[in-house]
Write a protein that holds these residues in place. Structure first.
Motif, mmCIF file in Angstrom:
data_model
loop_
_atom_site.group_PDB
_atom_site.id
_atom_site.type_symbol
_atom_site.label_atom_id
_atom_site.label_comp_id
_atom_site.label_asym_id
_atom_site.label_seq_id
_atom_site.Cartn_x
_atom_site.Cartn_y
_atom_site.Cartn_z
ATOM 1 N N UNK A 2 0.821 -1.192 0.000
ATOM 2 C CA UNK A 2 0.000 0.000 0.000
ATOM 3 C C UNK A 2 0.851 1.237 0.000
ATOM 4 N N UNK A 3 0.655 2.164 -0.947
ATOM 5 C CA UNK A 3 1.423 3.383 -0.962
ATOM 6 C C UNK A 3 1.022 4.319 0.157
ATOM 7 N N UNK A 4 -0.122 4.052 0.789
ATOM 8 C CA UNK A 4 -0.637 4.946 1.819
ATOM 9 C C UNK A 4 -0.185 4.565 3.216
ATOM 10 N N UNK A 5 0.677 3.531 3.326
ATOM 11 C CA UNK A 5 1.124 3.118 4.643
ATOM 12 C C UNK A 5 1.835 4.271 5.341
ATOM 13 N N UNK A 6 1.412 4.666 6.526
ATOM 14 C CA UNK A 6 1.985 5.829 7.192
ATOM 15 C C UNK A 6 3.390 5.541 7.704
ATOM 16 N N UNK A 7 4.143 6.597 7.892
ATOM 17 C CA UNK A 7 5.460 6.491 8.480
ATOM 18 C C UNK A 7 5.334 6.788 9.966
ATOM 19 N N UNK A 8 5.367 5.739 10.776
ATOM 20 C CA UNK A 8 5.241 5.898 12.213
ATOM 21 C C UNK A 8 6.616 6.090 12.830
ATOM 22 N N UNK A 9 6.629 6.744 13.983
ATOM 23 C CA UNK A 9 7.871 6.847 14.734
ATOM 24 C C UNK A 9 8.259 5.468 15.242
ATOM 25 N N UNK A 10 9.510 5.328 15.648
ATOM 26 C CA UNK A 10 9.966 4.033 16.155
ATOM 27 C C UNK A 10 9.170 3.623 17.390
ATOM 28 N N UNK A 11 8.814 4.607 18.224
ATOM 29 C CA UNK A 11 8.040 4.301 19.426
ATOM 30 C C UNK A 11 6.658 3.783 19.065
ATOM 31 N N UNK A 12 5.963 4.465 18.140
ATOM 32 C CA UNK A 12 4.616 4.031 17.750
ATOM 33 C C UNK A 12 4.666 2.675 17.051
ATOM 34 N N UNK A 33 6.888 0.310 17.585
ATOM 35 C CA UNK A 33 7.127 -0.685 18.633
ATOM 36 C C UNK A 33 5.856 -0.983 19.407
ATOM 37 N N UNK A 34 5.102 0.050 19.757
ATOM 38 C CA UNK A 34 3.878 -0.142 20.537
ATOM 39 C C UNK A 34 2.786 -0.829 19.714
ATOM 40 N N UNK A 35 2.774 -0.591 18.399
ATOM 41 C CA UNK A 35 1.793 -1.258 17.538
ATOM 42 C C UNK A 35 1.987 -2.764 17.558
ATOM 43 N N UNK A 36 3.215 -3.202 17.761
ATOM 44 C CA UNK A 36 3.505 -4.637 17.873
ATOM 45 C C UNK A 36 3.371 -5.108 19.323
ATOM 46 N N UNK A 37 3.903 -4.314 20.256
ATOM 47 C CA UNK A 37 3.988 -4.738 21.651
ATOM 48 C C UNK A 37 2.623 -4.868 22.320
ATOM 49 N N UNK A 89 -2.090 4.898 21.967
ATOM 50 C CA UNK A 89 -0.933 4.702 21.103
ATOM 51 C C UNK A 89 -1.174 3.888 19.844
ATOM 52 N N UNK A 90 -2.244 3.095 19.761
ATOM 53 C CA UNK A 90 -2.461 2.338 18.529
ATOM 54 C C UNK A 90 -2.773 3.290 17.380
ATOM 55 N N UNK A 91 -2.199 3.082 16.203
ATOM 56 C CA UNK A 91 -2.424 4.002 15.069
ATOM 57 C C UNK A 91 -3.841 3.880 14.526
ATOM 58 N N UNK A 92 -4.255 4.930 13.846
ATOM 59 C CA UNK A 92 -5.564 4.905 13.198
ATOM 60 C C UNK A 92 -5.546 3.911 12.041
ATOM 61 N N UNK A 93 -6.732 3.499 11.614
ATOM 62 C CA UNK A 93 -6.844 2.567 10.501
ATOM 63 C C UNK A 93 -6.313 3.216 9.229
ATOM 64 N N UNK A 94 -5.517 2.438 8.480
ATOM 65 C CA UNK A 94 -4.964 2.947 7.226
ATOM 66 C C UNK A 94 -6.017 2.947 6.130
#
Length: 543
Positions: free
Chosen positions: A46-56, A58-62, A234-239
């Motif tokens: 997906x070209x629309x995949x956002x660029x998250x910070x390293x912290x976000x 990490x938290x999206x996985x953790x 901390x979870x990102x919004x839906x892409x």
């Protein structure tokens, strides 16, 4: 959840048209054109995949991984503390299996429905709902006053887990672009479940002795609740956002487009089969009863009806839950089969090894947990490292080698003499046992998630989880039936048998189970060699 490359035959998932998937197959490609073409993938990034910070990132996985960890921890409490729990709650003998099995029954039966809903409602929303419901029902397990209440709350726990599992995969694939970061994320999700269960086997034994079995549910419920609160922040919004009403179908129309009947057919067939296998694994003679035969027939009819219903939906131009054309994608179909085989094998190895240590060798519960600890450590190492180098090795050989190494575990346990030292064969059996499933978790997620288009990643996660749940139930059930059948040959009809006779009966049964698992893993390796021929290096970063 992932994919593959091809030489002469390439399957490419092109589009998700208004109502159903269209899978194009380049069957006419010449060897010259295939050799000169870049490595293809079943679904584009997906070209629309956002660029998250390293912290976000990490938290999206953790955060989802922590949910898996504490949920598996509660399962280990049930597994280890069932005798104490049954006495405390006056749990009838007829319900002994249900606190453990009803969780997998409800979660496995609702995964496809939950994944479809998450793709429409948004995985973030469904994930948060699943987290908070899981926290509530986990705490309610701790305050259960009767055995029936515990069974009900465990069933509700399974429903909440069904909301979480596919949504967590969709969030991860939507927030992290293909490449090493996503591969490591998949590895962490895979690590969290066996880590939670194995950690729980060791810790819950101490907790049950010192603070009571309820303390484990309070601890896990509170931890899940805190994780849910952190996830809100901390979870990102839906892409992938649903299209506006003016440009596409409304929310109501999207919900109506979900293949509800197909999901219910598959879920009911799976649930009935799991129930029957649970009955047979406790009492082998129940397989001859009219009730068991009827339920098996109903389950078979429902599961066989599912592909015909998918064909009907596609012919009518409606969205199919799992289009039949996906099963012509050899890497996808092979991956699903291998996941089912591997999950069933590894869970059977863990169960039979624990029983072997305690009932044949006579060690304590805590000692048996420590004997199983090497599989936890090796599994943790594999899940992390596979995510790092999976894109460097062809999936075919990665899965084949890991399956063969895993096959050594049941082979060693089957050949082991109970009088031999743990360090002779049993240690190495525990070292090799997690290799296949922990490699397949990452590889399978990549292949299956890449097979499905971006807007149905929650459904992709649901397919993966459903296949693994089905494989776990089927594998453990078959091994238990084989073991019980062998043990039955040692019954003499006497009311009392000597300890030596009982040990010989158990040893013969468990060895038969280990030989069955060994055959399982050889089949898995064979499928990998043939089925992943078109799969080159997977999990590559895409431009």
């Amino acid at each position: 959840m992932s994919t593959a490359t091809a030489t002469a035959q390439v399957h490419e998932l092109e589009a998700f048209t208004g109502s159903h998937l269209i899978l194009h197959s380049a069957r006419t490609a010449t060897p010259e054109s295939a050799a000169s073409a870049p490595e293809p993938h079943l679904a584009s990034a997906s070209p629309s995949t956002p660029q998250l910070s390293k912290l976000r990132t990490t938290l999206t996985v953790l955060l989802p991984a922590l949910i898996n960890f504490f949920s598996s921890f509660t399962t280990s409490i049930i597994t280890l503390g069932l005798p104490v729990i049954a006495t405390s709650l006056s749990l009838p003998r007829t319900l002994y299996l249900w606190p453990a099995s009803v969780f997998g029954l409800t979660s496995g039966a609702l995964l496809l429905i939950a994944g479809s809903v998450a793709d429409v409602a948004g995985p973030r929303r469904v994930e948060l709902i699943g987290m908070f419901l899981l926290a509530i029902f986990t705490l309610m397990c701790g305050v259960s006053a009767t055995g029936v209440q515990l069974v009900v709350f465990r069933a509700l726990q399974g429903i909440a887990m069904a909301l979480h599992l596919p949504s967590s995969v969709a969030l991860l694939t939507g927030a992290i672009p293909p490449g090493r970061a996503r591969n490591i994320g998949f590895g962490c999700l895979g690590l969290s479940q066996p880590l939670g269960f194995s950690f729980g086997l060791v810790i819950s034994g101490v907790m049950i002795d010192r603070a009571g079995w309820r303390s484990g549910f309070y601890l896990c419920g509170g931890a899940i609740l805190v994780t849910g609160v952190c996830s809100v922040c901390f979870l990102p919004d839906d892409v992938v956002q649903p299209p506006p009403t003016s440009e596409g179908p409304s929310k109501r129309q999207q919900y109506l487009q979900i293949d509800w009947l197909g999901a219910m057919i598959a879920s009911a067939g799976f649930a009935i089969l799991v129930y029957v296998l649970a009955l047979i694994s406790v009492d082998l003679s129940s397989i001859r009863s009219a009730t068991t035969s009827s339920l098996l027939s109903i389950s078979a009819i429902l599961l066989l009806t599912f592909p015909f219903w998918m064909h009907y939906r596609e012919r009518k131009g409606r969205k199919a839950l799992i289009p039949n054309v996906l099963w012509t994608n050899v890497p996808f179909a092979s991956t699903c089969l291998m996941i089912a085989l591997s999950y069933g094998a590894v869970n059977a190895i863990e169960l039979f090894s624990s029983l072997y240590f305690q009932e044949v060798q006579g060690v304590t519960t805590l000692t048996a947990s420590l004997y199983l600890l090497p599989s936890l450590l090796v599994g943790a190492f594999i899940n992390i490292t596979v995510g790092i180098f999976v894109h460097r090795v062809a999936a075919r050989w990665l899965v084949t080698v890991s399956s063969i190494l895993c096959a050594l575990a049941p082979l060693m346990m089957a050949m082991n003499n109970p009088s031999w030292s743990y360090w002779y064969l049993e240690l190495w059996a525990q070292v090799f046992s997690p290799m296949s499933v922990d490699v397949l978790f990452t590889v399978g997620l990549i292949i299956i998630s890449d097979t499905f288009p971006e807007e149905t990643q929650a459904l992709a996660g649901a397919v993966f989880s459903t296949v693994s749940q089905f494989g776990n139930t089927l594998g453990v059930g078959i091994c238990q039936v084989v073991a019980l059948g062998i043990m039955a040959k040692y019954d003499t009809g006497e009311n009392h048998i000597s300890d030596e006779q009982d040990e010989a009966r158990l040893l013969a049964g468990y060895r038969a189970g280990f030989w069955t698992i060994f055959v399982y893993m050889l089949i898995c390796a064979f499928v990998a060699v043939l089925g992943l021929r078109q799969a080159g290096k997977i999990g590559l970063k895409r431009e």
